[in-house]
Design a protein around this motif. Structure first.
Motif, PDB file in Angstrom:
ATOM      1  N   ILE A   1      -9.931  -3.016   6.105  1.00  0.00           N
ATOM      2  CA  ILE A   1      -9.763  -3.940   4.979  1.00  0.00           C
ATOM      3  C   ILE A   1     -10.931  -4.919   5.024  1.00  0.00           C
ATOM      4  CG2 ILE A   1      -8.227  -5.574   3.852  1.00  0.00           C
ATOM      5  CD1 ILE A   1      -5.933  -4.347   5.491  1.00  0.00           C
ATOM      6  N   SER A   2     -11.816  -4.824   4.062  1.00  0.00           N
ATOM      7  CA  SER A   2     -13.043  -5.615   4.085  1.00  0.00           C
ATOM      8  C   SER A   2     -12.788  -7.040   3.604  1.00  0.00           C
ATOM      9  CB  SER A   2     -14.101  -4.957   3.196  1.00  0.00           C
ATOM     10  OG  SER A   2     -13.742  -5.086   1.830  1.00  0.00           O
ATOM     11  N   ARG A   3     -13.797  -7.883   3.759  1.00  0.00           N
ATOM     12  CA  ARG A   3     -13.714  -9.247   3.264  1.00  0.00           C
ATOM     13  C   ARG A   3     -13.504  -9.252   1.753  1.00  0.00           C
ATOM     14  NH1 ARG A   3     -12.030 -13.954   4.862  1.00  0.00           N
ATOM     15  NH2 ARG A   3     -11.241 -14.303   2.779  1.00  0.00           N
ATOM     16  N   ALA A   4     -14.200  -8.336   1.045  1.00  0.00           N
ATOM     17  CA  ALA A   4     -14.035  -8.249  -0.405  1.00  0.00           C
ATOM     18  C   ALA A   4     -12.613  -7.862  -0.774  1.00  0.00           C
ATOM     19  CB  ALA A   4     -15.031  -7.251  -0.989  1.00  0.00           C
ATOM     20  N   ASP A   5     -12.004  -6.951  -0.020  1.00  0.00           N
ATOM     21  CA  ASP A   5     -10.618  -6.565  -0.262  1.00  0.00           C
ATOM     22  C   ASP A   5      -9.683  -7.757  -0.099  1.00  0.00           C
ATOM     23  OD1 ASP A   5     -11.436  -3.901  -0.546  1.00  0.00           O
ATOM     24  OD2 ASP A   5     -11.211  -3.514   1.583  1.00  0.00           O
ATOM     25  N   ILE A   6      -9.900  -8.529   0.951  1.00  0.00           N
ATOM     26  CA  ILE A   6      -9.067  -9.704   1.205  1.00  0.00           C
ATOM     27  C   ILE A   6      -9.197 -10.696   0.053  1.00  0.00           C
ATOM     28  CG2 ILE A   6      -8.713 -11.668   2.747  1.00  0.00           C
ATOM     29  CD1 ILE A   6      -9.723  -9.860   5.036  1.00  0.00           C
ATOM     30  N   ASP A   7     -10.431 -10.934  -0.408  1.00  0.00           N
ATOM     31  CA  ASP A   7     -10.645 -11.857  -1.526  1.00  0.00           C
ATOM     32  C   ASP A   7      -9.978 -11.352  -2.794  1.00  0.00           C
ATOM     33  OD1 ASP A   7     -12.099 -13.543   0.101  1.00  0.00           O
ATOM     34  OD2 ASP A   7     -14.047 -12.716  -0.495  1.00  0.00           O
TER      35      ASP A   7
ATOM     36  N   ALA B   1     -11.535 -17.100   8.151  1.00  0.00           N
ATOM     37  CA  ALA B   1     -12.407 -16.772   9.275  1.00  0.00           C
ATOM     38  C   ALA B   1     -12.567 -15.265   9.468  1.00  0.00           C
ATOM     39  CB  ALA B   1     -11.861 -17.392  10.563  1.00  0.00           C
ATOM     40  N   ILE B   2     -11.876 -14.453   8.660  1.00  0.00           N
ATOM     41  CA  ILE B   2     -11.832 -13.013   8.889  1.00  0.00           C
ATOM     42  C   ILE B   2     -12.942 -12.297   8.128  1.00  0.00           C
ATOM     43  CG2 ILE B   2     -10.427 -10.939   8.630  1.00  0.00           C
ATOM     44  CD1 ILE B   2      -7.947 -12.728   8.885  1.00  0.00           C
ATOM     45  N   GLU B   3     -13.676 -11.454   8.821  1.00  0.00           N
ATOM     46  CA  GLU B   3     -14.683 -10.607   8.196  1.00  0.00           C
ATOM     47  C   GLU B   3     -14.064  -9.299   7.713  1.00  0.00           C
ATOM     48  OE1 GLU B   3     -18.134  -9.256   6.595  1.00  0.00           O
ATOM     49  OE2 GLU B   3     -17.728 -11.253   7.376  1.00  0.00           O
ATOM     50  N   ARG B   4     -13.224  -8.714   8.529  1.00  0.00           N
ATOM     51  CA  ARG B   4     -12.516  -7.505   8.129  1.00  0.00           C
ATOM     52  C   ARG B   4     -11.333  -7.300   9.076  1.00  0.00           C
ATOM     53  NH1 ARG B   4     -16.168  -4.841  11.598  1.00  0.00           N
ATOM     54  NH2 ARG B   4     -15.147  -3.155  12.769  1.00  0.00           N
TER      55      ARG B   4
END
Length: 865
Positions: free
Chosen positions: A62-68, A149-152
């Motif tokens: 789960i990437s940073r973009a997915d989280i956003d 703080a999470i990158e992925r």
């Protein structure tokens, strides 16, 4: 050589269990000559650094973009949407005064429980929560990890005890923190429901700098949410679900209550007719007093530093601190026969004119009980890494601490029974007729409470990875390492609990410690240009239960650039939790029908709440497991990829509570039983009211779980109209057998879960739609509520499936400014109705599966400098 993460490439990504969405992918492909020069990286599920990101085990990233794009500021809300998560995932949702891990959250992969899922930060363990959930489930509180703080997030959907040790039975959730930050970023967010009054506020500051010699980053995160009270939730906020076709789970500890007059159970004459039962109890609806989501506030900071010495050695350090505050609430103090309360005949309000005993009663006039909760976590890692010839090495020490405190004062409903008896004897407190007594009297019957919990972890690890030896024309890669870890936990309730002066609250007492040594080795053997064999083994030595050795074998075959076949087999284990070993006398309540007393006396024939007292078992042995996975990946083009994995996990020596039904059947028809303890019979009856039932934990059960995971992604260019990206994650559970019962499709165990994501990029616009599905399952595992599970022999109604839709649109106003607007649960879907289980689900829905929050609208803005 830096341990950095490659950018996502469609070909490579399709060879992983495909990510939640394709928002973070690039459209270029890796050329063969580029692959020769790319740096090696460490992938979750292996200690060996690789030249690509796919391995023989299925990993969902789960990437940073997915989280956003999902819009969640809370890691618990994000992870519970993942199809791979299942029964055993729990959260602050529904945490109330009777939840022993108030304010915390955890994730459970495959439905095997939070204690069978290993949570890592940057590939290393984290100290467990100081308070256990449901008395004995030790877990890592994911609410202590700030989302900013999470990158992925890597989810390894495979047994990994041979790599990571205990707890990695169902898989691993590896949270990779942001690194390599250059500049300053400020993020602000606000959202709320459009129905009940619930709001969330978030803010974070991300800063970093780097040069050839060093790098540094600091992330400060703030999150706050208001309370979502059960009283605002309509049908979801009452324990009496008869109007909806459910059960009446109202408590027999009523206001007013019932008494014993000349040994005869006698209901208070002022009990309302709608609350009176045929057996003489006066029921009370405690539902409106709880919280669907308790108010909480979290402030945290994470910093990471690196310094490169001239000799090629790099020093690194991680520091993280988090301070969480929350509240938990419960209905006013419930009292029963075990309190031993009496009313003298001389009491001015005694309508019976003689000495009587109070049976069941609730001090509503003292107010609802409330805990104020504070939790602090601290994590410190320091180490060195470097290279010797073709070998990379790393060593580090870590110190972790989780500390929690619950407090309640005299204004928060905490009644002491001895103080109450004194005021009744003095004629000052009136327990009749549902009377609200004078505040001065209430002040004299209440008290202040403190519960303290703390866990510590100290660890050391050292490992090497590199080229071991030649094998034909190829090289065998190897990783090896050693670990040492010390852990301890203590959970100390207020002395007033231990002395039996506080009633109606799940009290927990625990103290335990252990140390552990481990050594592991792993090989990656290229049997042919397209065939890789992974061999791994790990030896662990625990101070409190002995040793264990766990192997893993995995194969990855890529006959072409488009097709990959993978398979793995592994043995695993889970050490007994410190809470399960060191638990002192601890209580919880459960609803059931006392069928023996009903048959003998004609009383207590309805579903009532009784106390179960648990104690730890220091003789518990480790759970053992065996798992396998077979997968097929097809990526016919750079824009399209599919994967399917068939998996199975079998656990033996499963640690579980002693089954309640057999205890009741064997012990509760005996008035003199020391296991099922009854109060003295009244009025010549043969069986008295159940005071408490004693239970413990044993290596009594086994379980076998299997299923299929399917993933697909597709990128489609619309030329001038932008880029469309589609992704599907689907999990099918084929079997969940435990104690010779198949739970598949039964209460809390839906067969199907999936999430479909669509992302549209057009210039500075980005729109994302997530559709998540939870399948139907059968209601009510104990259909007649006699304390014995009977779902395998009786059929209940079905709990309907649920579909939730989330929508977000983002626009980059300038290169440094981005704004996002989104709606979670776009169509304001309520959780489907469920009768419940008589234990944790009493309000017409399954709290561990369905979220009752409703439509949530939010906006976020980000500034970068």
């Amino acid at each position: 050589m830096k341990n950095r993460i490659l950018p996502f490439k469609p070909k490579l990504t399709a060879c992983v269990t495909l990510a939640l969405s394709t928002a973070g992918y690039t459209s270029q492909s890796l050329a063969a000559d580029e692959a020769k020069t790319v740096e090696r990286i460490e992938v979750t599920g292996s200690r060996i650094k690789r030249t690509d990101i796919e391995g023989p085990s299925p990993v969902q990233s789960i990437s940073r973009a997915d989280i956003d794009n999902m819009g969640y500021d809370n890691l618990q809300q994000l992870l519970e949407r993942m199809p791979v998560a299942g029964n055993g995932t729990f959260s602050t949702r529904g945490n109330n005064q009777d939840s022993t891990a108030n304010g915390s959250a955890a994730v459970s992969l495959r439905g095997l429980g939070a204690d069978a899922t290993l949570v890592l930060i940057n590939g290393r363990r984290v100290a467990i929560s100081a308070f256990a959930e449901s008395i004995t489930n030790s877990f890592v509180d994911i609410n202590s990890i700030p989302v900013s703080a999470i990158e992925r997030i890597d989810i390894l959907k495979d047994g990994a005890s041979a790599i990571y040790g205990s707890d990695a039975v169902a898989g691993v959730v590896n949270i990779i923190l942001k690194k390599d930050i250059d500049g300053l970023e400020v993020n602000l967010g606000y959202g709320g429901t459009d129905g009940p009054n619930y709001e969330e506020t978030s803010a974070s500051i991300v800063w970093g700098t780097s040069n050839e010699k060093s790098s540094a980053s600091v992330i400060v995160d703030y999150f706050k949410n208001t309370s979502l009270s059960s009283s605002e939730m309509g049908r979801l906020g009452t324990a009496d679900q008869t109007a909806n076709g459910g059960e009446d789970f109202r408590s027999s500890r009523g206001f007013p209550g019932y008494f014993y007059v000349d040994g005869v159970k006698t209901i208070d004459p002022d009990c309302p007719a709608e609350s009176a039962t045929s057996s003489g109890s006066c029921l009370f609806d405690y539902g409106p007093f709880g919280y669907i989501a308790p108010a909480s506030e979290r402030v945290g900071a994470i910093s990471q530093f690196e310094y490169n010495f001239d000799n090629g050695i790099t020093a690194f350090m991680e520091m993280a601190v988090q301070h969480n505050t929350s509240i938990a609430a419960g209905a006013p103090t419930p009292l029963d026969e075990d309190a031993g309360l009496t009313v003298p005949g001389s009491h001015p309000n005694n309508p019976f004119g003689q000495d009587i005993e109070i049976g069941r009663y609730r001090t509503v006039d003292a107010g609802a009980r409330q805990w104020d909760i504070e939790s602090d976590t601290l994590r410190f890692v320091a180490g060195l890494r470097g290279e010797i010839n073709d070998w990379s090495w790393e060593t580090a020490v870590q110190k972790g601490r989780s500390k929690s405190m619950q407090t309640g004062d005299r204004t928060q409903g905490w009644v002491r029974t001895d103080f109450l008896q004194q005021e009744i004897n003095a004629g000052n407190y009136n327990p009749f007729g549902g009377t609200y007594n004078d505040p001065a009297v209430i002040d004299r019957i209440t008290t202040s409470l403190v519960r303290r919990g703390e866990s510590h972890m100290t660890s050391f690890d050292a490992n090497i990875t590199g080229e071991a030896f030649s094998f034909g024309d190829n090289i065998v890669m190897m990783a090896a390492g050693i670990e040492y870890r010390e852990e301890d936990v203590s959970d100390i309730p207020d002395d007033q609990f231990q002395r039996g002066l506080i009633f109606g609250t799940e009290s927990v007492s625990a103290a335990a410690e252990r140390d552990q040594y481990a050594a592991y080795v792993e090989f990656s053997i290229p049997l042919a240009d397209s065939l890789e064999l992974q061999l791994a083994g790990r030896y662990d030595d625990y101070s409190d239960f002995g040793t264990t050795t766990n192997p893993k074998v995995a194969l990855r075959w890529a006959p072409s650039d488009e097709i990959t076949v993978r398979g793995s087999w592994a043995q695993g284990f889970r050490a007994p939790s410190l809470a399960q070993i060191g638990l002192g006398p601890s209580e919880e309540s459960q609803f059931f029908i006392d069928s023996y007393r009903c048959a003998a006396t004609g009383e207590d024939c309805g579903v009532l709440d009784y106390n179960i007292q648990f104690a730890g078992n220091p003789d518990l042995q480790a759970e053992e497991s065996e798992s396998w996975n077979v997968g097929f990946i097809w990526a016919p083009m750079a824009e399209l990829g599919f994967s399917i994995d068939v998996w199975s996990i079998t656990q033996d020596n499963k640690i579980d509570e002693q089954a309640f039904g057999p205890i009741y059947d064997a012990e509760c028809n005996n008035q003199n039983s020391t296991i099922c303890v009854r109060l003295p019979p009244q009025g010549g009856q043969s069986l008295g009211v159940i005071q408490k039932i004693h239970s413990t934990f044993e290596n009594v059960s086994s379980q076998e779980v299997s299923g299929v995971d399917f993933s697909a992604n597709y990128n489609h260019s619309l030329d001038d109209l932008g880029l469309l990206k589609f992704n599907l994650e689907w999990a099918y559970q084929d079997k969940f057998e435990k104690d010779d019962r198949d739970y598949t499709g039964e209460y809390g165990y839906p067969e199907h879960r999936w999430m479909f994501s669509t992302n549209w990029e057009l210039g500075e616009f980005n729109t994302n739609v997530n559709i998540s599905y939870i399948g139907e399952f059968e209601d009510t595992p104990d259909i007649d509520f006699d304390g014995t599970l009977d779902f395998d022999s009786n059929t209940s109604r079905m709990v309907d499936s649920q579909v939730l839709v989330d929508l977000q649109t983002a626009y980059r106003i300038t290169e440094s400014t981005k704004i996002s607007i989104g709606v979670n649960n776009l169509f304001d879907e309520e959780p489907p109705f469920a009768i419940g289980d008589g234990d944790s689900d009493l309000y017409g829905y399954v709290s561990a599966v369905h979220n009752p929050r409703g439509r949530y609208i939010y906006t976020k803005v980000s500034f970068s400098f």
